[in-house]
Design a protein around this motif. Structure first.
Motif, PDB file in Angstrom:
ATOM      1  N   ALA A   2       0.831  -1.210   0.000  1.00 54.39           N
ATOM      2  CA  ALA A   2       0.000   0.000   0.000  1.00 54.39           C
ATOM      3  C   ALA A   2       0.868   1.264   0.000  1.00 54.39           C
ATOM      4  O   ALA A   2       2.014   1.236   0.419  1.00 54.39           O
ATOM      5  N   GLN A   3       0.256   2.354  -0.480  1.00 55.96           N
ATOM      6  CA  GLN A   3       0.980   3.624  -0.489  1.00 55.96           C
ATOM      7  C   GLN A   3       1.072   4.214   0.920  1.00 55.96           C
ATOM      8  O   GLN A   3       2.107   4.705   1.329  1.00 55.96           O
ATOM      9  N   ILE A   4      -0.060   4.147   1.624  1.00 49.58           N
ATOM     10  CA  ILE A   4      -0.066   4.609   3.011  1.00 49.58           C
ATOM     11  C   ILE A   4      -0.424   3.406   3.872  1.00 49.58           C
ATOM     12  O   ILE A   4      -1.434   2.753   3.627  1.00 49.58           O
ATOM     13  N   ASP A   5       0.406   3.127   4.840  1.00 52.16           N
ATOM     14  CA  ASP A   5       0.151   1.976   5.689  1.00 52.16           C
ATOM     15  C   ASP A   5       0.226   2.401   7.145  1.00 52.16           C
ATOM     16  O   ASP A   5       1.293   2.702   7.668  1.00 52.16           O
ATOM     17  N   LEU A   6      -0.938   2.473   7.789  1.00 47.57           N
ATOM     18  CA  LEU A   6      -0.971   2.816   9.205  1.00 47.57           C
ATOM     19  C   LEU A   6      -1.103   1.514   9.971  1.00 47.57           C
ATOM     20  O   LEU A   6      -2.018   0.730   9.705  1.00 47.57           O
ATOM     21  N   LYS A   7      -0.173   1.269  10.894  1.00 43.47           N
ATOM     22  CA  LYS A   7      -0.212  -0.006  11.612  1.00 43.47           C
ATOM     23  C   LYS A   7      -0.399   0.215  13.109  1.00 43.47           C
ATOM     24  O   LYS A   7       0.439   0.837  13.760  1.00 43.47           O
ATOM     25  N   ASN A   8      -1.484  -0.304  13.629  1.00 45.01           N
ATOM     26  CA  ASN A   8      -1.790  -0.268  15.069  1.00 45.01           C
ATOM     27  C   ASN A   8      -1.570   1.111  15.684  1.00 45.01           C
ATOM     28  O   ASN A   8      -0.894   1.258  16.693  1.00 45.01           O
ATOM     29  N   ILE A   9      -2.143   2.107  15.059  1.00 41.62           N
ATOM     30  CA  ILE A   9      -1.943   3.474  15.535  1.00 41.62           C
ATOM     31  C   ILE A   9      -2.814   3.765  16.760  1.00 41.62           C
ATOM     32  O   ILE A   9      -4.016   3.503  16.755  1.00 41.62           O
ATOM     33  N   SER A  10      -2.168   4.286  17.795  1.00 37.25           N
ATOM     34  CA  SER A  10      -2.909   4.813  18.940  1.00 37.25           C
ATOM     35  C   SER A  10      -2.421   6.213  19.223  1.00 37.25           C
ATOM     36  O   SER A  10      -1.230   6.486  19.125  1.00 37.25           O
ATOM     37  N   VAL A  11      -3.348   7.100  19.529  1.00 37.28           N
ATOM     38  CA  VAL A  11      -2.970   8.446  19.940  1.00 37.28           C
ATOM     39  C   VAL A  11      -3.682   8.741  21.251  1.00 37.28           C
ATOM     40  O   VAL A  11      -4.899   8.596  21.350  1.00 37.28           O
ATOM     41  N   THR A  12      -2.892   9.113  22.240  1.00 37.33           N
ATOM     42  CA  THR A  12      -3.456   9.395  23.557  1.00 37.33           C
ATOM     43  C   THR A  12      -3.097  10.820  23.940  1.00 37.33           C
ATOM     44  O   THR A  12      -1.958  11.240  23.780  1.00 37.33           O
ATOM     45  N   PHE A  13      -4.074  11.573  24.391  1.00 39.45           N
ATOM     46  CA  PHE A  13      -3.803  12.929  24.870  1.00 39.45           C
ATOM     47  C   PHE A  13      -3.877  12.947  26.386  1.00 39.45           C
ATOM     48  O   PHE A  13      -4.798  12.380  26.962  1.00 39.45           O
ATOM     49  N   PRO A  59       1.920   9.834  16.583  1.00 34.58           N
ATOM     50  CA  PRO A  59       1.184   8.752  17.232  1.00 34.58           C
ATOM     51  C   PRO A  59       1.859   8.346  18.545  1.00 34.58           C
ATOM     52  O   PRO A  59       3.084   8.422  18.667  1.00 34.58           O
ATOM     53  N   THR A  60       1.053   7.961  19.523  1.00 33.81           N
ATOM     54  CA  THR A  60       1.608   7.473  20.783  1.00 33.81           C
ATOM     55  C   THR A  60       2.193   6.078  20.575  1.00 33.81           C
ATOM     56  O   THR A  60       3.202   5.721  21.167  1.00 33.81           O
ATOM     57  N   LYS A  61       1.494   5.312  19.736  1.00 32.94           N
ATOM     58  CA  LYS A  61       1.959   3.961  19.435  1.00 32.94           C
ATOM     59  C   LYS A  61       1.688   3.677  17.968  1.00 32.94           C
ATOM     60  O   LYS A  61       0.817   4.293  17.365  1.00 32.94           O
ATOM     61  N   GLY A  62       2.425   2.740  17.417  1.00 29.15           N
ATOM     62  CA  GLY A  62       2.131   2.309  16.055  1.00 29.15           C
ATOM     63  C   GLY A  62       3.188   2.730  15.050  1.00 29.15           C
ATOM     64  O   GLY A  62       4.165   3.394  15.397  1.00 29.15           O
ATOM     65  N   GLU A  63       2.972   2.314  13.809  1.00 26.76           N
ATOM     66  CA  GLU A  63       3.919   2.609  12.747  1.00 26.76           C
ATOM     67  C   GLU A  63       3.209   3.233  11.559  1.00 26.76           C
ATOM     68  O   GLU A  63       2.060   2.908  11.284  1.00 26.76           O
ATOM     69  N   VAL A  64       3.931   4.103  10.863  1.00 28.05           N
ATOM     70  CA  VAL A  64       3.373   4.728   9.670  1.00 28.05           C
ATOM     71  C   VAL A  64       4.337   4.544   8.508  1.00 28.05           C
ATOM     72  O   VAL A  64       5.492   4.979   8.582  1.00 28.05           O
TER      73      VAL A  64
END
Lengths: 346, 228
Positions: A2-13, A59-64
């Motif tokens: 894929a061109q954009i691959d977001l893997k297990n993204i978490s964002v915590t504020f 992102p707090t966690k994950g890969e882009v």
């Protein structure tokens, strides 16, 4: 890949002892040339998720991964280069009020090594693309909302990006202007091959331009897929809710509830929701039912829409037959890939 | 004309050269202070905006320290600042009396005042525009100069007018402790020698200066403002 691959993204504020999980463990793959819709109510985490693509949000966690490159490892100059290749448009346009239309479009080109003539030519080309000839020296305040969004689109395309992110770009516009802007986005996708990631809370927008869609609810991605299968067979309640906003099916059943006659029909299990996708219905269903089973069926409500040029039908029909025959009818229709389900009005 | 002057402004008519000099001194103090204090105040204002939480180079510690310093200096009454700072003034300009010496406390007073004004002006720049610039790959310097200062310019000009006007009233105060200028003339000559006409003409000249600044400022602000 894929061109954009977001893997297990978490964002915590974290805000003063309060932790809010804006995005929770979301994975999403977007292919080159996709027009990927991300739908959800406000606060669902769509904007936060999409901002991870150009790291406006870390992102707090994950890969882009973008074109197989791990962009979270990019240093600031590499990140700036990446951002040149990702255009973004916003709900409130975010144009610079102190600059003319021309200067606004020029802004992202500053710092590249193009000559003055090349830039001028590019600006002219973009202004024609978004159909704003004659407005070059106006200021944003002198333009209408739709025109401002066109300027924003031209600006976003200035550096020939491969990806265009649209963050609720039509949410502040009237229906007619929305349609024009969506048509323009579609053209950009088809003619220039730009991948579009489109955030919206309106399923109608998705229906008009997207080929794939993901539905988000409270930070989670609840359902994703190509648009036809999502529209024809939504699984998650949130997806169903969004799809119901694009047709009047729900309202139709509400209206039927007001009438004693239909309450009786429903009580006798003779009221149905008939749903079909595509041209599987080349044979006239109603007549077939009459010829094969000798039953009379009556269309009470019908909604047929085209999703990517394929018809998707949702009908409410009344079939005057006993339950044994109805069982047979259901089986018969199922073989033709037509779903017939009972409608309960109470 | 001259009989009118001698009749109604007996003292002023005797000291026209003093008035010219005092006006020039006020302009000199205001101008130099505005230049030095303006640049430093602008820098501090920008630093406050970009280091604030959510700013483009967020730094809580830096912001907090700078913020407290600005507050501290803004809290000191100017007349006391004049006295407190005089040893420092002597180090910098070699003397603590005179027009040039007055510039040091004026600058110290103007920086925090102007910094706050600049901060407020820049905070009014829609954050969406800053975010858009970031998304377009702008460097921080480019965001400061091409976005913040450009977008905030009309408001910065308006704040500058407010600052200049307060600055003129500060020069009047500085004048009374040996700085010269129109304030000195109004108080030391006019008030203390009971030469009322001197006080009034000094006041009129000060108001005239403020009036001119206001008009130029309004024109510039209008000229740069394309928001409406």
């Amino acid at each position: 890949m894929a061109q954009i691959d977001l893997k297990n993204i978490s964002v915590t504020f974290k805000q003063k002892n309060k932790i809010s999980k804006a995005v929770q463990n979301v994975s999403l793959s977007i292919d080159k040339g996709d027009t990927y819709g991300i739908v959800g109510y406000s606060g669902a985490g769509k904007s936060t998720l999409v901002r991870v693509i150009n790291r406006l949000q870390e992102p707090t966690k994950g890969e882009v991964f973008i074109d197989n490159q791990d962009i979270l490892k990019f240093n600031s100059s590499k990140l700036r280069n990446l951002r040149h290749s990702i255009g973004i448009i916003f709900q409130h346009f975010n144009l610079m009020n102190s600059k003319t239309i021309k200067e606004n479009i020029l802004y992202p080109m500053l710092g590249d090594n193009k000559s003055h003539e090349e830039r001028e030519k590019r600006i002219q080309h973009l202004i024609e693309l978004v159909d704003l000839q004659g407005k070059e020296n106006s200021y944003p305040a002198q333009l209408s909302g739709g025109q401002k969004q066109r300027v924003a689109i031209a600006r976003a395309l200035a550096n020939n990006p491969e990806i265009l992110i649209s963050d609720e770009a039509t949410s502040a516009l009237d229906p007619k202007t929305t349609k024009d802007i969506l048509t323009l986005l579609k053209r950009i996708n088809q003619d220039l091959g730009v991948t579009i990631v489109l955030i919206t809370h309106e399923m109608d927008v998705v229906k008009t331009v997207c080929n794939k869609v993901a539905v988000m609810d409270s930070g989670r991605l609840v359902e994703k897929g190509d648009i036809l299968s999502i529209f024809s067979a939504p699984k998650h309640p949130m997806t169903k809710e969004f799809i119901n906003t694009t047709n009047n099916f729900k309202e139709a059943t509400e209206t039927l509830k007001q009438q004693d006659y239909f309450l009786d029909v429903a009580k006798n299990n003779q009221l149905f929701h008939l749903k079909y996708v595509g041209y599987s219905t080349e044979q006239p269903i109603i007549i077939n039912l009459y010829q094969k089973f000798g039953v009379i069926s009556n269309i009470i409500y019908g909604n047929i829409e085209f999703i990517q040029d394929i018809p998707l039908g949702n009908l409410i029909i009344e079939i005057d037959a006993n339950q044994d025959v109805i069982k047979e009818i259901k089986q018969y229709l199922l073989n033709k890939k037509i779903a017939l389900t009972d409608i309960k009005l109470e | 004309m001259s009989s009118f002057l001698t009749q109604y402004l007996p003292n002023v008519s005797q000291m026209v050269p003093d008035f010219i000099q005092a006006t020039l001194e006020t302009i000199y103090m205001t101008g130099i202070t505005a230049l030095i204090g303006g640049i430093l105040g602008l820098i501090v204002g920008v630093l406050l905006v970009i280091t604030e939480s959510g700013g483009i180079v967020e730094s809580k510690t830096f912001y907090n320290v700078l913020d407290k310093i600005v507050n501290l200096f803004r809290s000191i009454p100017f007349i006391i600042l004049l006295a407190v700072i005089s040893p420092f003034t002597r180090i910098i300009v070699g003397t603590s009396i005179g027009t040039t010496a007055a510039i040091v406390p004026l600058v110290v007073a103007v920086i925090p005042f102007y910094a706050r004004q600049v901060q407020n002006a820049l905070l009014d720049v829609d954050y969406g525009i800053i975010e858009a610039a970031k998304a377009m790959g702008s460097s921080n310097l480019s965001i400061i100069f091409r976005v913040y200062l450009k977008e905030g310019l009309p408001k910065i000009i308006r704040s500058s007018v407010v600052t200049l006007i307060s600055l003129i009233s500060l020069t009047a105060m500085a004048g009374t402790v040996g700085g010269g200028g129109l304030g000195n003339l109004a108080v030391i000559v006019g008030y203390q020698r009971f030469e009322n006409d001197v006080t009034i003409v000094s006041l009129i000249l000060i108001l005239l200066l403020i009036f001119i600044i206001q008009i130029i400022g309004d024109l510039l602000a209008k000229w740069t403002d394309h928001e409406n």
